[in-house]
Design a protein around this motif. Structure first.
Motif, PDB file in Angstrom:
ATOM      1  N   GLU A 309      37.753  47.920  46.694  1.00  0.00           N
ATOM      2  CA  GLU A 309      36.347  48.144  46.448  1.00  0.00           C
ATOM      3  C   GLU A 309      35.586  47.088  45.739  1.00  0.00           C
ATOM      4  N   HIS A 310      36.518  46.582  44.510  1.00  0.00           N
ATOM      5  CA  HIS A 310      36.049  45.710  43.716  1.00  0.00           C
ATOM      6  C   HIS A 310      35.742  44.244  44.209  1.00  0.00           C
ATOM      7  N   LEU A 311      36.827  43.966  45.037  1.00  0.00           N
ATOM      8  CA  LEU A 311      37.014  42.805  45.957  1.00  0.00           C
ATOM      9  C   LEU A 311      35.659  42.669  46.933  1.00  0.00           C
ATOM     10  N   ARG A 312      35.386  43.910  47.465  1.00  0.00           N
ATOM     11  CA  ARG A 312      34.535  43.876  48.456  1.00  0.00           C
ATOM     12  C   ARG A 312      33.353  43.618  48.000  1.00  0.00           C
ATOM     13  N   ALA A 313      32.871  44.293  46.858  1.00  0.00           N
ATOM     14  CA  ALA A 313      31.769  44.132  45.954  1.00  0.00           C
ATOM     15  C   ALA A 313      31.590  42.612  45.643  1.00  0.00           C
ATOM     16  N   ASP A 314      32.676  41.881  44.999  1.00  0.00           N
ATOM     17  CA  ASP A 314      32.450  40.593  44.657  1.00  0.00           C
ATOM     18  C   ASP A 314      32.267  39.963  45.851  1.00  0.00           C
ATOM     19  N   LEU A 315      32.892  39.552  47.210  1.00  0.00           N
ATOM     20  CA  LEU A 315      32.519  39.074  48.209  1.00  0.00           C
ATOM     21  C   LEU A 315      31.253  39.192  48.737  1.00  0.00           C
ATOM     22  N   ALA A 316      30.894  40.535  48.639  1.00  0.00           N
ATOM     23  CA  ALA A 316      29.660  40.725  49.180  1.00  0.00           C
ATOM     24  C   ALA A 316      28.373  40.018  48.384  1.00  0.00           C
ATOM     25  N   GLU A 317      28.635  39.914  47.067  1.00  0.00           N
ATOM     26  CA  GLU A 317      27.929  39.571  46.186  1.00  0.00           C
ATOM     27  C   GLU A 317      27.548  37.891  46.399  1.00  0.00           C
ATOM     28  N   ARG A 318      28.746  37.427  46.865  1.00  0.00           N
ATOM     29  CA  ARG A 318      28.812  35.950  47.219  1.00  0.00           C
ATOM     30  C   ARG A 318      28.364  35.623  48.622  1.00  0.00           C
ATOM     31  N   GLY A 319      27.662  36.887  49.336  1.00  0.00           N
ATOM     32  CA  GLY A 319      27.209  36.383  50.705  1.00  0.00           C
ATOM     33  C   GLY A 319      28.024  36.497  51.816  1.00  0.00           C
ATOM     34  N   ILE A 320      29.331  36.937  51.504  1.00  0.00           N
ATOM     35  CA  ILE A 320      30.328  36.909  52.655  1.00  0.00           C
ATOM     36  C   ILE A 320      30.106  38.449  53.204  1.00  0.00           C
ATOM     37  N   ARG A 321      30.136  38.160  54.779  1.00  0.00           N
ATOM     38  CA  ARG A 321      30.010  39.484  55.348  1.00  0.00           C
ATOM     39  C   ARG A 321      31.238  40.231  55.458  1.00  0.00           C
ATOM     40  N   VAL A 322      31.537  41.256  54.506  1.00  0.00           N
ATOM     41  CA  VAL A 322      32.834  41.766  54.632  1.00  0.00           C
ATOM     42  C   VAL A 322      32.776  43.186  54.753  1.00  0.00           C
ATOM     43  N   ARG A 323      34.027  43.764  55.231  1.00  0.00           N
ATOM     44  CA  ARG A 323      34.229  45.078  55.547  1.00  0.00           C
ATOM     45  C   ARG A 323      35.380  45.648  54.938  1.00  0.00           C
ATOM     46  N   LEU A 324      35.394  46.924  54.301  1.00  0.00           N
ATOM     47  CA  LEU A 324      36.666  47.459  53.893  1.00  0.00           C
ATOM     48  C   LEU A 324      36.859  48.762  54.518  1.00  0.00           C
ATOM     49  N   ASP A 325      38.102  48.387  55.431  1.00  0.00           N
ATOM     50  CA  ASP A 325      38.414  49.418  56.278  1.00  0.00           C
ATOM     51  C   ASP A 325      39.305  50.436  55.621  1.00  0.00           C
ATOM     52  N   ASP A 326      38.470  51.639  55.346  1.00  0.00           N
ATOM     53  CA  ASP A 326      39.285  52.447  54.344  1.00  0.00           C
ATOM     54  C   ASP A 326      39.318  53.839  55.406  1.00  0.00           C
ATOM     55  N   ARG A 327      39.385  53.565  56.795  1.00  0.00           N
ATOM     56  CA  ARG A 327      39.302  54.836  57.625  1.00  0.00           C
ATOM     57  C   ARG A 327      40.786  55.359  57.354  1.00  0.00           C
ATOM     58  N   GLU A 372      50.271  34.358  50.648  1.00  0.00           N
ATOM     59  CA  GLU A 372      49.366  35.130  49.522  1.00  0.00           C
ATOM     60  C   GLU A 372      48.643  34.459  48.757  1.00  0.00           C
ATOM     61  N   SER A 373      47.735  35.026  48.265  1.00  0.00           N
ATOM     62  CA  SER A 373      46.824  34.352  47.349  1.00  0.00           C
ATOM     63  C   SER A 373      46.548  35.422  46.163  1.00  0.00           C
ATOM     64  N   PRO A 374      46.342  34.745  45.157  1.00  0.00           N
ATOM     65  CA  PRO A 374      45.860  35.550  43.877  1.00  0.00           C
ATOM     66  C   PRO A 374      44.838  36.191  43.935  1.00  0.00           C
ATOM     67  N   LEU A 375      44.472  37.453  43.419  1.00  0.00           N
ATOM     68  CA  LEU A 375      43.234  38.043  43.686  1.00  0.00           C
ATOM     69  C   LEU A 375      42.151  37.477  42.802  1.00  0.00           C
ATOM     70  N   ASP A 376      42.877  36.795  41.729  1.00  0.00           N
ATOM     71  CA  ASP A 376      41.825  36.080  40.847  1.00  0.00           C
ATOM     72  C   ASP A 376      41.465  34.649  41.725  1.00  0.00           C
ATOM     73  N   GLY A 377      40.094  34.477  41.882  1.00  0.00           N
ATOM     74  CA  GLY A 377      39.764  33.432  42.475  1.00  0.00           C
ATOM     75  C   GLY A 377      39.482  33.717  44.130  1.00  0.00           C
ATOM     76  N   LEU A 378      39.893  34.624  44.774  1.00  0.00           N
ATOM     77  CA  LEU A 378      40.013  34.894  46.060  1.00  0.00           C
ATOM     78  C   LEU A 378      38.674  35.073  46.563  1.00  0.00           C
ATOM     79  N   ALA A 379      37.701  35.774  45.868  1.00  0.00           N
ATOM     80  CA  ALA A 379      36.350  35.818  46.406  1.00  0.00           C
ATOM     81  C   ALA A 379      35.623  34.459  46.302  1.00  0.00           C
ATOM     82  N   SER A 380      35.810  33.932  45.177  1.00  0.00           N
ATOM     83  CA  SER A 380      35.193  32.500  45.205  1.00  0.00           C
ATOM     84  C   SER A 380      35.500  31.388  45.849  1.00  0.00           C
TER      85      SER A 380
END
Ligand SMILES: [Zn+2]
Length: 478
Positions: A309-327, A372-380
């Motif tokens: 959820e933290h990652l989703r919010a970070d991506l959305a804030e940067r204008g990326i169209r993101v979905r968290l599939d928590d079904r 693999e990608s580090p979470l740090d810097g993934l959104a940016s």
């Protein structure tokens, strides 16, 4: 959802297309024959395309207007070529309010007639020109053989209708809008297109010159992706639209019209899709990246979803169209297949071990790669990743087109080649309509385009052997 595989493109491309449109929930047939219901995943692709076009229309000085759906038949009947060209496809309303109408009303197949009959009142002097208007609308052209997005009776489009004081200015406008279409096809939909002129036989009814952009789909069939017409003074004469020029003389106005439609959603499906489903260009993908959390216990679920959820919010804030599939009702493997089918460019897989290691797994839909990608810097870094996916899809499609473009060496090799392999076939043509028609009958291919500037082929016509006057590019087409 996808419990069985899609038909393979190589085995049956039309069946693949039908299934991918259905399973990716893009569209379905409406209850009236030839009609289409566009579902959210399909409509969002159109919305992003629309925005890209509309921004460019505004940037080139155009304004949006809206004209009525119903056109009195007497108005439609005024431009002879136009009415003859569209007559078989026009649907007519003859009853309303429980009675026969005094005058039947056509449902617009395109809007030149109603718009030019109105321009008569809006144009008096050269000072009123140019009129640079566009409308977003639906149109109706009766179709017997329909295919979702590619050919339906009713479809959505934009139609630009401009009026000018000179032929040169109108031609420049038609070519400017063709360039806008090229930009949107190539830079937004990642579909490489050729710009060209249509032969007289393929022109829009009532046009003096029809310019087009043409793309090649992954079954090696061509698709007309947009057209821009120089209409000369034909519509101004038919609807009596005159203006006083700077010298005080009365002249007929010069016209263009140009259209780009929901057919391009079909083009995007067919230019990029593969056996696993859609591969959407990020610029129009309704979801650009999806986060799929992986967990077994409730405790893992809480940990993983927190980070996701933290990652989703970070991506959305940067204008990326993101979905968290928590079904909760679907397992990760099911979700992977579903988002692959729907063409989401980048999938982020996040499990408890990833969270512990401060990383995630990124799966790229376009080339099937995973890393693999580090979470740090993934959104940016996401915007750059999406840009590289966009560029990769264009490069793939361009390489495919190059591999499927052939010089015509003999008429026989062309006829056999276009039958067996499809693709674009380039060769000299005499310029005669009868020869063009014969070639079409024998090959089921049509001239897709002639170069924007007439080019001497310096060769004999590939069919009749008379001196060539044009370089024609042929293909079987949708
Ligand atoms: Zn010929």
């Amino acid at each position: 959802m996808a419990t069985t595989k899609l038909p393979a493109q190589a085995d049956d491309f039309p069946a693949w297309y039908v299934e991918v449109v259905r399973r990716a929930e893009l569209a379905e047939h409406g209850p009236a024959k030839g009609s289409m219901i566009i579902r959210p995943h399909g409509y969002a692709i159109w919305e992003h395309t629309q925005r890209a076009l509309d921004d460019r229309f505004k940037a080139t000085g155009h304004e949006n207007v809206y004209f009525p759906l119903l056109i009195p038949m007497s108005l439609l009947d005024k431009e002879a070529d136009h009415v003859e060209g569209f007559a078989p496809q026009v649907a007519v309303v003859t009853r309303g309010g429980g009675e026969e109408l005094e005058e039947p009303l056509a449902i617009r197949p395109t809007s030149e007639s109603i718009i030019w009959s109105t321009y008569k009142r809006w144009i008096q002097s050269y000072r009123d020109l140019p009129l640079l208007y566009n409308q977003w609308a639906n149109v109706l052209r009766w179709e017997m053989r329909t295919r979702l997005f590619l050919r339906t009776s009713e479809f959505l489009w934009q139609e630009g209708h401009t009026a000018h004081a000179s032929a040169d200015e109108a031609t420049a406008e038609a070519l400017q809008m063709l360039e806008v279409y090229r930009q949107v096809a190539e830079d937004v939909l990642a579909i490489p297109v050729h710009q060209g002129r249509k032969s007289a036989g393929e022109r829009f009814p009532g046009a003096v010159e029809t310019y087009c952009i043409e793309g090649l789909m992954r079954d090696a069939k061509a698709l007309q992706c947009g057209t821009s017409h120089f209409l000369g003074q034909n519509f101004a004469k038919a609807y009596d639209v005159t203006f006083l020029n700077a010298d005080g003389e009365l002249e007929h106005a010069w016209a263009t019209s140009w259209g780009f439609s929901t057919r391009m959603v079909g083009a995007t499906i067919m230019a990029h899709g593969d056996d696993a489903g859609l591969r959407l260009p990020p610029a129009v993908a309704p979801v650009q990246t999806v986060i799929v959390p992986i967990y077994r216990s409730d405790q893992e679920r809480a940990t993983v979803l927190g980070v996701a959820e933290h990652l989703r919010a970070d991506l959305a804030e940067r204008g990326i169209r993101v979905r968290l599939d928590d079904r909760d009702q679907h397992r990760p493997g099911f979700k992977f297949a579903e988002w692959e089918l729907k063409g989401v460019p980048i999938r982020i897989e996040l499990g408890p071990r990833d969270v512990e290691g401060g990383k995630a797994v990124l799966a790229t839909r376009s080339d099937g790669s995973k890393h693999e990608s580090p979470l740090d810097g993934l959104a940016s870094g996401m915007a750059d990743r999406l840009a590289s996916v966009q560029a990769g899809l264009f490069a793939d499609a361009l390489a495919y087109r190059e591999a499927n473009t052939h010089e015509i060496e003999s008429f026989e090799s062309f006829a056999t080649g276009v039958e067996e392999r499809g693709g674009f076939w380039v060769g000299a043509w005499c310029g005669e309509a009868a020869c063009e028609a014969e070639i079409s009958t024998r090959t089921k291919a049509t001239i897709r385009f002639l170069p924007l500037e007439v080019r001497d082929p310096v060769a004999a016509c590939v069919h009749c052997g008379k001196p060539g006057t044009e370089v024609a590019t042929w293909a079987r087409a949708y």
